[in-house]
Design an enzyme around this catalytic site. Structure first.
Site, PDB file in Angstrom:
ATOM      1  N   GLY A   1       0.534  -1.025  -0.082  1.00  0.00           N
ATOM      2  CA  GLY A   1       0.150   0.050  -0.063  1.00  0.00           C
ATOM      3  C   GLY A   1       0.947   1.318  -0.075  1.00  0.00           C
ATOM      4  O   GLY A   1       1.832   1.346   0.168  1.00  0.00           O
TER       5      GLY A   1
ATOM      6  N   ARG B   1      -2.227   8.785   3.823  1.00  0.00           N
ATOM      7  CA  ARG B   1      -2.327   9.487   4.961  1.00  0.00           C
ATOM      8  C   ARG B   1      -1.259  10.080   5.713  1.00  0.00           C
ATOM      9  O   ARG B   1      -0.941  10.747   6.418  1.00  0.00           O
ATOM     10  CB  ARG B   1      -3.388   8.636   6.123  1.00  0.00           C
ATOM     11  CG  ARG B   1      -4.466   9.028   4.823  1.00  0.00           C
ATOM     12  CD  ARG B   1      -5.400   8.328   6.120  1.00  0.00           C
ATOM     13  NE  ARG B   1      -5.267   7.063   6.220  1.00  0.00           N
ATOM     14  CZ  ARG B   1      -5.785   5.743   6.835  1.00  0.00           C
ATOM     15  NH1 ARG B   1      -6.915   6.174   7.090  1.00  0.00           N
ATOM     16  NH2 ARG B   1      -5.168   4.560   5.825  1.00  0.00           N
TER      17      ARG B   1
ATOM     18  N   LYS C   1       5.430   4.459   3.836  1.00  0.00           N
ATOM     19  CA  LYS C   1       5.166   4.157   4.679  1.00  0.00           C
ATOM     20  C   LYS C   1       6.048   2.927   5.660  1.00  0.00           C
ATOM     21  O   LYS C   1       5.922   3.392   6.557  1.00  0.00           O
ATOM     22  CB  LYS C   1       3.183   4.678   4.844  1.00  0.00           C
ATOM     23  CG  LYS C   1       2.671   3.716   6.370  1.00  0.00           C
ATOM     24  CD  LYS C   1       1.781   3.666   6.741  1.00  0.00           C
ATOM     25  CE  LYS C   1       0.607   2.118   5.990  1.00  0.00           C
ATOM     26  NZ  LYS C   1      -0.824   2.522   6.261  1.00  0.00           N
TER      27      LYS C   1
ATOM     28  N   GLN D   1       2.944  -6.317  -5.837  1.00  0.00           N
ATOM     29  CA  GLN D   1       2.169  -6.719  -6.623  1.00  0.00           C
ATOM     30  C   GLN D   1       1.664  -5.379  -7.434  1.00  0.00           C
ATOM     31  O   GLN D   1       1.702  -4.305  -6.251  1.00  0.00           O
ATOM     32  CB  GLN D   1       0.178  -6.333  -5.315  1.00  0.00           C
ATOM     33  CG  GLN D   1      -0.450  -6.203  -5.819  1.00  0.00           C
ATOM     34  CD  GLN D   1      -1.438  -5.728  -3.965  1.00  0.00           C
ATOM     35  OE1 GLN D   1      -0.724  -5.324  -3.212  1.00  0.00           O
ATOM     36  NE2 GLN D   1      -2.938  -5.976  -4.220  1.00  0.00           N
TER      37      GLN D   1
ATOM     38  N   THR E   1      -6.113  -5.926  -0.168  1.00  0.00           N
ATOM     39  CA  THR E   1      -5.635  -7.167   0.985  1.00  0.00           C
ATOM     40  C   THR E   1      -5.593  -9.058   0.770  1.00  0.00           C
ATOM     41  O   THR E   1      -4.359  -9.343   0.752  1.00  0.00           O
ATOM     42  CB  THR E   1      -6.233  -6.534   1.904  1.00  0.00           C
ATOM     43  OG1 THR E   1      -7.570  -7.494   2.529  1.00  0.00           O
ATOM     44  CG2 THR E   1      -5.555  -5.945   2.746  1.00  0.00           C
TER      45      THR E   1
ATOM     46  N   ASN F   1      -1.923   4.653  10.118  1.00  0.00           N
ATOM     47  CA  ASN F   1      -1.796   5.265   8.947  1.00  0.00           C
ATOM     48  C   ASN F   1      -1.230   6.966   8.592  1.00  0.00           C
ATOM     49  O   ASN F   1      -1.862   7.783   7.606  1.00  0.00           O
ATOM     50  CB  ASN F   1      -3.340   5.265   8.992  1.00  0.00           C
ATOM     51  CG  ASN F   1      -3.705   3.958   8.781  1.00  0.00           C
ATOM     52  OD1 ASN F   1      -3.811   3.049   7.723  1.00  0.00           O
ATOM     53  ND2 ASN F   1      -4.911   3.531   9.313  1.00  0.00           N
TER      54      ASN F   1
ATOM     55  N   LYS G   1      37.518  13.063  17.017  1.00  0.00           N
ATOM     56  CA  LYS G   1      37.173  12.286  15.989  1.00  0.00           C
ATOM     57  C   LYS G   1      38.677  10.932  15.241  1.00  0.00           C
ATOM     58  O   LYS G   1      39.748  11.356  15.158  1.00  0.00           O
ATOM     59  CB  LYS G   1      37.128  12.759  14.432  1.00  0.00           C
ATOM     60  CG  LYS G   1      36.641  11.940  13.186  1.00  0.00           C
ATOM     61  CD  LYS G   1      36.734  12.542  11.764  1.00  0.00           C
ATOM     62  CE  LYS G   1      38.065  12.185  11.170  1.00  0.00           C
ATOM     63  NZ  LYS G   1      38.144  13.193  10.164  1.00  0.00           N
TER      64      LYS G   1
ATOM     65  N   ASN H   1      44.812  17.972  11.327  1.00  0.00           N
ATOM     66  CA  ASN H   1      45.149  16.471  10.527  1.00  0.00           C
ATOM     67  C   ASN H   1      44.700  16.561   8.747  1.00  0.00           C
ATOM     68  O   ASN H   1      44.878  15.882   8.085  1.00  0.00           O
ATOM     69  CB  ASN H   1      44.212  15.918  10.833  1.00  0.00           C
ATOM     70  CG  ASN H   1      42.511  16.644  11.025  1.00  0.00           C
ATOM     71  OD1 ASN H   1      42.604  17.583  10.634  1.00  0.00           O
ATOM     72  ND2 ASN H   1      41.940  15.475  11.171  1.00  0.00           N
TER      73      ASN H   1
ATOM     74  N   ARG I   1      56.897  29.396  19.166  1.00  0.00           N
ATOM     75  CA  ARG I   1      56.438  30.734  19.163  1.00  0.00           C
ATOM     76  C   ARG I   1      57.163  32.065  18.937  1.00  0.00           C
ATOM     77  O   ARG I   1      58.642  32.020  18.741  1.00  0.00           O
ATOM     78  CB  ARG I   1      55.707  30.660  19.889  1.00  0.00           C
ATOM     79  CG  ARG I   1      56.275  31.139  21.176  1.00  0.00           C
ATOM     80  CD  ARG I   1      55.581  31.504  22.645  1.00  0.00           C
ATOM     81  NE  ARG I   1      56.433  30.612  23.862  1.00  0.00           N
ATOM     82  CZ  ARG I   1      55.654  30.738  25.054  1.00  0.00           C
ATOM     83  NH1 ARG I   1      54.930  29.176  25.114  1.00  0.00           N
ATOM     84  NH2 ARG I   1      56.794  30.764  26.110  1.00  0.00           N
TER      85      ARG I   1
END
Ligand code: UD1
Ligand code: CA
Length: 481
Positions: A15, A19, A26, A79, A85, A235, A358, A393, A447
Site C-alpha cells: 500500500g 495519509r 509508509k 503486487q 488485501t 496510517n 574523531k 590533520n 612561537r
C-alpha cells in the site's frame, strides 16, 4: 503447548500510505531505530517460519532495497496494482508456488507494536482448535476505520465487515479485525479464488475469506489480543508518534525492571537495539540509538545523544553528542563534548568541555579537558593536552596522523601540524605550533619571541587613560606615590 513453525508468513506492504503525506513509503518510516516493516519482520521472525515473504508494490524499489539490507533472508512478491488485501495475499502465495501446505500467517507491514508472543498465541490457538482461519481481534476504544468482527448468538465469528461497508449497528461493534490471521494454506488458496470485488472500494478483501470458509463448513476462530494497543496500524504521523511513545515506554520499562535508573522516561528515547547493564543511570533529555551500550554504573545525560556508542562501567557522559565512540571504564566525557566515529577513550580518560574528537585513540588516564579538536591521533597514557589545542590533520587534500606519547604535558593553545610525533614525557610550551617531531623528554617551544617596547604608550598615546595608568604605576614603583 510448544510453538509450531508456520509454513509461511506473508507480510502485506504494498500500500501507498497516502495519509502519511510523505516521500518515504509508509512501511519505511522509523520508530525506535527500526522501520515499521522491520518491526513486523522481527516479530514474525520469532515464529521461525519456513518462508517469509513481503508483498511490495508502491515504491517497491525503495522497499525492496531496504529489505535486502535489513532482512536479506526475506523473499519479496510484487503486487503491481493495489487491488486489495486479498489480492496482495494471492501475490504472496504465488511467490511460494501458489499453494502452501500448513499454516500461513498474514500480517500487515504497518503494525510495528505487534509482538512475537501475540503471533505465537494466535498460531497456537489456530492449531489447537483445528481452525481453517483464526483472526486476531481486539476491543478498541474507538473502532473507526477498522473492519468489525461480527459474531452470532453463540459467539462464533461469522464475518468481518469493513467500516466503509458497515451500517450503524455494525459500526457500533468495538471488536475489530487487526489484519493478522492464521490460515490453513490450502483452504486459503481455494477461498481467495472466490473473493469478489463488489464492495465500496472495488477491492479483493482478504476479510471475505472468513465468510467463504464458514459457508463451506470450515471452522472459523478468533484470538483476542490482550492489549489493543499492540495491533494498532499506523496510517498517519500522529499514530506514528503514538506508536513510538508506546514502544519507547515498553523498552524503558524492560530496562528499569532489569535494574536501570531512568530519571525521566518521558524525555528519554531509546532504540530497540540499545542495551544496558545493571545500575546504569540515564538522565533527562537523552536519546540512545543504534548499538549503544551503557555498562554497569555508568551515567549518561542529561541532554545527550549517543549513537553506536559504548559507555564503559562507571563512566560519566554529560551533555554530549557521540557517534561511534568507545568510552572506557570510569572515563569522563563532557559537558558539551562531540565524539565522532573512531573515538576510543581508555579507562579513566577525560574528554572535557567544548572538545571534538574523531578517529582518535586516547590512552588510559589521559585528559583533553577544554576547547580542543583532536582528529586522527594516537595519544598515550596519563598525558595532559592543554586547553585550546588543535590537531591539525588536514592539509586541504589529505588527512595525516599525530602521535603524542605517554606522560606528556602539552601547553595551551598548541597546534599539532600532522604528521608529527611528540615523544613520551615531552612538554610543549603554550602557544606553540608544533610542526617538527619532539624527542622524548624535551620541551618544545615554537612561537615568536616576546619583545617589550618600553614607553610606547606615553609616546604614541599621550594623555590617554592608558598613559595615565602607566604613569601612576611607574610612580608607585619608584616610591614617589
Ligand atoms: C485492513 C482490513 C481491516 C482491518 C485493518 C487493520 C481489509 C479489507 N481490511 O483495512 O479489516 O481492520 O486492515 O489495520 O483487509 N495492502 C497491500 N495491498 C493492497 C492493499 C493493502 O499490500 O492492495 C497492505 C497495506 O500496505 C497495509 C495492509 O495491507 O499494510 C492493510 O491495508 P490498508 O489499506 O491499510 O487496510 P485498511 O483499510 O486499514
Ligand atoms: Ca491500515
Amino acid at each position: 503447548m510448544s510453538a509450531i513453525r508456520p509454513a509461511a508468513v506473508v507480510v502485506l506492504a504494498a500500500g501507498e500510505g497516502t495519509r502519511m503525506k510523505s516521500a518515504t513509503p509508509k512501511v519505511l518510516h522509523e520508530i525506535c531505530g527500526r522501520s515499521l516493516v522491520g518491526h513486523v519482520l522481527a516479530a514474525a521472525g520469532e515464529l521461525e517460519p519456513q518462508n517469509l515473504v513481503v508483498v511490495v508494490g508502491h515504491a517497491r524499489k525503495q522497499v525492496t532495497e531496504h529489505l535486502s539490507s535489513v532482512a536479506p533472508h526475506v523473499r519479496t512478491a510484487v503486487q503491481a496494482e493495489q487491488n486489495g488485501t486479498g489480492h496482495a495475499v494471492r501475490m504472496g502465495l504465488e511467490e511460494l508456488g501458489g499453494v502452501v501446505d500448513g499454516t500461513v500467517i498474514v500480517v500487515c507491514g504497518d503494525t510495528p507494536l505487534l509482538t512475537g508472543a501475540t503471533l505465537k498465541a494466535l498460531s497456537e490457538t489456530h492449531s489447537a482448535d483445528g481452525n481453517a482461519v483464526t483472526v486476531l481481534t481486539a476491543e478498541m476504544p474507538d473502532a473507526t476505520g477498522y473492519g468489525r468482527i461480527v459474531r452470532d448468538e453463540s459467539g462464533a465469528v461469522t464475518a468481518i465487515v469493513e467500516h466503509k461497508d458497515a451500517d450503524d449497528a455494525i459500526r457500533a461493534i468495538r471488536e475489530i479485525n487487526s489484519g493478522v490471521f492464521a490460515f490453513d494454506g490450502r483452504l486459503l488458496a481455494e477461498a481467495l479464488k472466490q473473493v469478489r470485488t463488489d464492495n465500496s472500494q472495488g477491492e479483493e478483501y482478504l476479510t471475505d475469506v472468513l465468510g467463504i470458509l464458514r459457508e463451506a463448513g470450515h471452522r472459523v476462530g478468533a484470538s483476542v489480543a490482550a492489549d489493543h494497543r499492540e495491533i494498532a496500524g499506523i496510517n498517519n504521523r500522529v499514530q506514528l508518534a503514538e506508536a513510538r511513545r508506546i514502544l519507547n515506554d515498553r523498552l524503558l520499562t524492560e530496562a528499569m525492571l532489569a535494574g536501570v535508573t531512568v530519571v525521566d522516561p518521558a524525555t528519554t528515547w531509546v532504540d530497540v537495539t540499545v542495551t544496558f547493564e545493571q545500575d546504569a543511570v540515564v538522565h533527562p533529555g537523552t536519546q540512545l540509538q543504534g548499538a549503544t551500550h551503557i555498562a554497569e554504573g555508568a551515567e549518561v545525560g542529561p541532554n545527550s545523544r549517543l549513537n553506536d556508542t559504548q559507555v564503559g562501567p562507571g563512566a560519566r557522559v554529560d551533555n554530549t553528542v557521540s557517534n561511534g565512540a568507545r568510552i572506557g571504564a570510569q572515563a569522563s566525557v563532557g559537558p558539551y563534548a562531540y565524539l565522532r566515529p573512531g573515538t576510543r577513550l581508555a579507562a579513566k580518560g577525560k574528554i572535557g568541555t567544548y572538545v571534538e574528537t574523531k578517529n582518535a585513540s586516547i590512552g588510559e588516564g589521559t585528559k583533553i579537558p577544554h576547547l580542543s579538536y583532536v582528529g586522527d591521533a594516537t595519544i598515550g597514557e596519563y598525558t595532559n593536552i592543554g586547553a585550546a589545542s588543535v590537531f591539525v590533520n588536514y592539509d586541504g587534500q589529505e588527512k595525516h596522523h599525530t602521535t603524542v606519547g605517554s606522560h606528556c604535558r602539552t601547553g595551551s593553545d598548541n597546534m599539532f601540524v600532522a604528521p608529527v610525533t611528540v615523544g613520551d614525557g615531552a612538554y610543549t610550551a603554550a602557544g606553540s605550533v608544533i610542526t617538527k617531531d619532539v624527542p622524548p623528554g624535551s620541551l618544545a617551544v615554537a612561537r615568536g619571541q616576546q619583545r617589550n617596547i618600553e614607553g610606547w604608550v606615553a609616546r604614541k598615546r599621550p594623555g590617554s587613560a592608558a598613559a595615565k595608568a602607566a604613569e601612576a604605576a611607574s610612580r608607585e614603583e619608584s616610591g614617589e606615590g
